[in-house]
Design a protein around this motif. Structure first.
Motif, PDB file in Angstrom:
ATOM      1  N   ARG A   1       0.879  -1.014   0.164  1.00  0.00           N
ATOM      2  CA  ARG A   1       0.040   0.012  -0.291  1.00  0.00           C
ATOM      3  C   ARG A   1       0.676   1.280  -0.056  1.00  0.00           C
ATOM      4  O   ARG A   1       0.219   2.333  -0.272  1.00  0.00           O
ATOM      5  CB  ARG A   1      -0.973  -0.057   1.256  1.00  0.00           C
ATOM      6  CG  ARG A   1      -2.176  -1.024   1.182  1.00  0.00           C
ATOM      7  CD  ARG A   1      -2.755  -1.108   2.581  1.00  0.00           C
ATOM      8  NE  ARG A   1      -3.726  -2.158   2.754  1.00  0.00           N
ATOM      9  CZ  ARG A   1      -5.174  -1.884   2.391  1.00  0.00           C
ATOM     10  NH1 ARG A   1      -5.496  -0.744   2.007  1.00  0.00           N
ATOM     11  NH2 ARG A   1      -5.859  -3.262   2.516  1.00  0.00           N
TER      12      ARG A   1
ATOM     13  N   ASN B   1      -1.098  -3.034  -5.988  1.00  0.00           N
ATOM     14  CA  ASN B   1      -1.705  -3.984  -6.706  1.00  0.00           C
ATOM     15  C   ASN B   1      -3.080  -4.366  -5.910  1.00  0.00           C
ATOM     16  O   ASN B   1      -2.832  -4.985  -4.840  1.00  0.00           O
ATOM     17  CB  ASN B   1      -0.966  -5.099  -7.350  1.00  0.00           C
ATOM     18  CG  ASN B   1      -1.750  -5.839  -8.239  1.00  0.00           C
ATOM     19  OD1 ASN B   1      -3.030  -6.283  -8.088  1.00  0.00           O
ATOM     20  ND2 ASN B   1      -1.374  -6.291  -9.530  1.00  0.00           N
ATOM     21  N   PRO B   2      -4.283  -3.837  -6.290  1.00  0.00           N
ATOM     22  CA  PRO B   2      -5.568  -4.311  -5.608  1.00  0.00           C
ATOM     23  C   PRO B   2      -5.811  -5.776  -5.378  1.00  0.00           C
ATOM     24  O   PRO B   2      -6.100  -6.235  -4.238  1.00  0.00           O
ATOM     25  CB  PRO B   2      -6.587  -3.567  -6.279  1.00  0.00           C
ATOM     26  CG  PRO B   2      -6.195  -3.404  -7.521  1.00  0.00           C
ATOM     27  CD  PRO B   2      -4.581  -3.004  -7.513  1.00  0.00           C
TER      28      PRO B   2
ATOM     29  N   ALA C   1      -5.409  -7.692  -1.779  1.00  0.00           N
ATOM     30  CA  ALA C   1      -6.874  -8.517  -1.457  1.00  0.00           C
ATOM     31  C   ALA C   1      -6.551  -9.806  -1.049  1.00  0.00           C
ATOM     32  O   ALA C   1      -6.868 -10.554  -0.022  1.00  0.00           O
ATOM     33  CB  ALA C   1      -7.832  -8.648  -2.556  1.00  0.00           C
TER      34      ALA C   1
END
Length: 246
Positions: free
Chosen positions: A205, A211-212, A216
């Motif tokens: 972050r 990278n989302p 996740a």
């Protein structure tokens, strides 16, 4: 009856092995999803800035930061813990309710008991949390001595929240060090297992360019560890209660 560290852990492991299929169907909505939501969407509560030399300025800065955090994330944080406590109540119903209810019945009974259960958990978690924050060992000792509050609320109902805490203190008299060791074991294993994923989350972050999908996945792993830790501590409490309430 005296309890031993190894004996309670062996009992808890036997329960987990026997009922893994059932627990993996029942537990995730109540323990995994709240932990996942907190990890994914809620930043950690601000801590005092040690770089600020003046104590009063440091305290004021921290208070302001906590106030902003509560306004933005306090409700979500509260709801996540409220759902997790309901999941804990369901687990207790499945294992220590004398009638041994089916899952559906256990969920209904947990809902009826929930206001009292939630109050008891809050009465336990506040002093334990303060103890963990100031000095770790007092907090772990409080957790150990009050560990049986949840099973007492279910197995010995009707009983009030405060009476359940007193009953836990009575049952655990002379067993404080063993139970503190069990609480420390559960939290230490969870901390060590989850920390790499939390560090990876922070690294991903930083700068806002994470990278989302990677975030996740990392947060899901951290939430899975948190779920396993909560479930393990619940089973330890159940097994300790069964030994001490004989």
């Amino acid at each position: 009856m005296k309890i031993t560290f190894a004996g309670v852990l062996a009992d808890a492991w036997a329960l987990l092995r026997r009922d893994a299929g059932l627990l993996l169907r029942v537990v995730p909505p109540f323990l995994f999803l709240p932990a996942y939501a907190l990890t994914l969407f809620v930043p950690p509560m601000p801590m005092p800035e040690q770089a600020i030399a003046d104590a009063q300025t440091r305290a004021e800065t921290w208070t302001n930061a906590v106030s902003v955090w509560v306004q933005g994330y306090g409700l979500g944080f509260f709801l996540a813990y409220a759902l997790a406590y309901y999941g804990l109540a369901v687990i207790m119903m499945l294992y220590v309710d004398p009638t041994r209810p089916a899952v559906g019945t256990a969920m209904k009974r947990a809902l009826v008991l929930y206001p009292r259960f939630f109050l008891a958990m809050m009465l336990v978690s506040i002093p334990a949390g303060l103890g963990m924050w100031v000095l770790v060992i007092p907090g772990l000792y409080v957790l150990g001595r009050t560990m049986l509050t949840a099973p007492v609320l279910v197995a010995e109902q009707p009983i009030g929240a405060w009476q359940a805490i007193r009953r836990s203190l009575s049952l655990t008299r002379g067993q404080g060090l063993s139970l503190m060791g069990l609480a420390a074991f559960g939290y230490l294993v969870g901390l060590l297992a989850g920390q790499p994923f939390l560090l990876a989350d922070t690294a991903l972050r930083e700068g806002g360019g994470g990278n989302p999908i990677a975030v996740a996945l990392v947060d899901a792993a951290a939430a899975a560890v948190a779920m396993a830790t909560q479930l393990g501590l619940a089973l330890i409490a159940i097994c300790a209660y069964r030994r001490l309430a004989r």
